[in-house]
Write an enzyme that holds these catalytic residues in place. Sequence first.
Site, PDB file in Angstrom:
ATOM      1  N   ASP A  12      72.283  47.929  13.317  1.00 60.37           N
ATOM      2  CA  ASP A  12      71.267  48.634  13.039  1.00 60.37           C
ATOM      3  C   ASP A  12      69.861  47.952  13.294  1.00 60.37           C
ATOM      4  O   ASP A  12      69.914  46.839  12.817  1.00 60.37           O
ATOM      5  CB  ASP A  12      71.257  48.963  11.512  1.00 60.37           C
ATOM      6  N   ASP A 107      68.695  53.906  17.347  1.00 57.17           N
ATOM      7  CA  ASP A 107      68.949  52.424  17.109  1.00 57.17           C
ATOM      8  C   ASP A 107      69.959  51.983  16.126  1.00 57.17           C
ATOM      9  O   ASP A 107      69.937  50.909  15.627  1.00 57.17           O
ATOM     10  CB  ASP A 107      67.429  52.003  16.443  1.00 57.17           C
ATOM     11  N   GLU A 108      70.833  52.676  16.072  1.00 52.70           N
ATOM     12  CA  GLU A 108      72.061  52.579  15.146  1.00 52.70           C
ATOM     13  C   GLU A 108      73.348  52.776  15.970  1.00 52.70           C
ATOM     14  O   GLU A 108      73.434  53.877  16.228  1.00 52.70           O
ATOM     15  CB  GLU A 108      71.754  53.149  13.877  1.00 52.70           C
TER      16      GLU A 108
END
Lengths: 405, 374
Positions: A12, A107-108
């Site tokens: 993350d 983004d994870e």
Amino acid sequence: MAPWERIFAHVDMDAFYASVEIRDDPSLAGRPVVVGGSPGARGVVSAASYEARRFGIHSAMPMAEAVRRCPRLVILPGDFAKYRSVSEQLMEIFGRYSPAVEPLSLDEAFLDLSGTRRSLGPADLLGRRIKEDIRSATRLTASVGIAPVKFVAKIASDLEKPDGLVLVAPGEVEAFLRPLPIGRLWGVGPRTREALEAIGIRTIGRLAAADRKLLVGRFGRHGEHLHDLALGRDAREVVPDWEARSYSHEETFARDRADAEFLEGVLLDQAHRVSRRLRRDAVCGRTVQLKLRFSDFRTITRRETLSRPTADASVIYRTGRDLFARHWAHGAVRLIGIGVSGIVPAAAGSLDLFTDREAEERRQRLAEAIDRLDERFGRSTLLPAKVLRAREGDGPHPRRPPRGA
Amino acid sequence: MKFSTSQSGFQKALHLVASVVPGKSTLPILETVLVEVSPAGEVTLTATDLDISVRVQRAGEVEEGGRVAVAARRLHDVVRELRDAEISLTGEESGLTLRCASGRYRFVGAPVDDFPGLPEIPDQKPLQVDPAKMERMVRQTLYAVSTDETRPELTGLFLSISDDQMSMVATNGHRLARASLSGAFKQKREMLLPPKALNQLLRLIGDADGPLEISGSKNYARIRIGSTQLYSRLLEGPFPDYEKVIPKSNPLRAVVRREDLLASLRRILVLSDSQTRQVKIMLEPGRLQIMAQYQGAGEAQEELPVDYDGTPLTIGYNGGYLLEMLKTFDGERVEMAFQSAVSAGLFKPAELQPDEDLLCLVMPLRLPGDDAAG
């Protein structure tokens, strides 16, 4: 130490959008920065830098509230094309470590490292290498959780943010979970948390020790599931890429709206956008979901599963409109959104014999042109006349100046 | 009722009707076979699942007429295992008793009057077709029907008859097969037949003992083959206007050896994506390449000689569609005609009987990285 049978990583990025902005404009370093809509247009915070978080600002908070908490807040509109390109770099890095990558957002992602470890080294070293690869490619930091159970990896990545690396070894899962508050468990929302706290269960350890029959009696199958999670049992696998994804569009209005024609017009526009993205990725979805938030912030989502997957804007719109007709009681609406999940590859991919290819391609070219304009000038440059007319009372849309040529 | 018959003849007749009997029905009477015996010496067996009915007539030595309905599977299971040449049966509403040298078997009867009646079909002007030709047409089209219940009209096989032509068409919206037969049919008729009925028909044709006749009413079709009759409820249309999607001029024509292409596809498909079954076909003068790749499994590529002198063309297909289609083709070579990578490709056997025609359309798959306009 027990051997690793399975090994999952959850990666993350730290304050992703805000970190990208700060990276590209060093004058922002050390200042409270958020990315999101403008406070006047009732925008919400999409990402907050760690400096901004010190003021209690977090994502999904109304921007007006954020400004109240921190008057010198730097508000940036966000550059999603840029975030997407960083995201592509990230996904490329993840792909080096595992063929099974499940992105949860730009983004994870979850990575199934079970098969990778033997060739690439021990678990903690893998975590360090992923973080290092991200840093050298993007000059950004990530937090990584590694665990033998998927959801535990997610909890772990969050524990030492920013720039964290938390490893939970096999055999340590229960001890790791025991002291954590139950709100950390996947599937425990505010309501479940309240209900659990009402019977004296505040930590995951207490939940694990609770009588399973009692939990089932109180929460049904969900209770059984929560008890398993508390014991560190979860058979969920990494669902690679498109299977896990959903496609949605939603919009918060500058003022609450209660007129059906306007709301349906917005749904129509959103359905077209969702359809375009589905088609761009050559996928279809089986479930259409409508989201409504009312002026009192009460939020409902209602879904309908189709008999076969679709990417067709008119099917998505019709389904969404029917849900809207069934579940909207004429109250003022603050947010409306439509989404499609249950994603599968487009109907075995073969083109359709009975659709008019030329008309279809004209529509496709128009849609792509609109997308390019939207990307260049910010959201919603071109809208159906029905929507535009309905919006006339709303003043100008928040827009960014065009970037570059 | 009292009659005797040969074990093998009775067993064959039972076998034909028993295949219609539903495994488990909410209507117990549907699990029975209706045995009717006329004093004139005809033994008739009937079974139905309400959508499809099969009626078989055989000659027997009848002493006394009558009707009885008994469990179809049980009767069949016993008759099938008998080793006696001759069997004799007696019955009344309460049941049927089978006697032969080895023993005696009694089957409890069901109320005969509950057995559903067969649809009334006006007997005028049935269409006559050679069973072998009919069988070929069904085989060449039936695979192409849709299994998507949300488009019921595409789950059927469209039979259309005109003065001088009969054709069968099936499509799932992505591929289409049309088999035609010329002849002096001298009538106009259209019907949308369910695949279940056609599978039944293929079974009956295998046992054909005479010409094949098709007649129909608004909601039902009847196909008679010798002394066997198949009744089927028709599906509701309308069937899509398929003629307008058949390309008039696909200028890029190629001819390949059918066996080569078929064998090549069988190998290539092993390494294609199991969901999309995507294969890429590249045509250039004298050369046809087939390629596939499947992430995590591997990739494959083959080259075949081809009679082609058009401009180079790259086109993606669901290789499974091509394979299923080619399996139904006869003859040594296949003709293909294309216009572009996003329009229907046209396929047909290069050699056909003078009174037969077969034409297949397959829509391409969009290849990754294609421009929208192709």
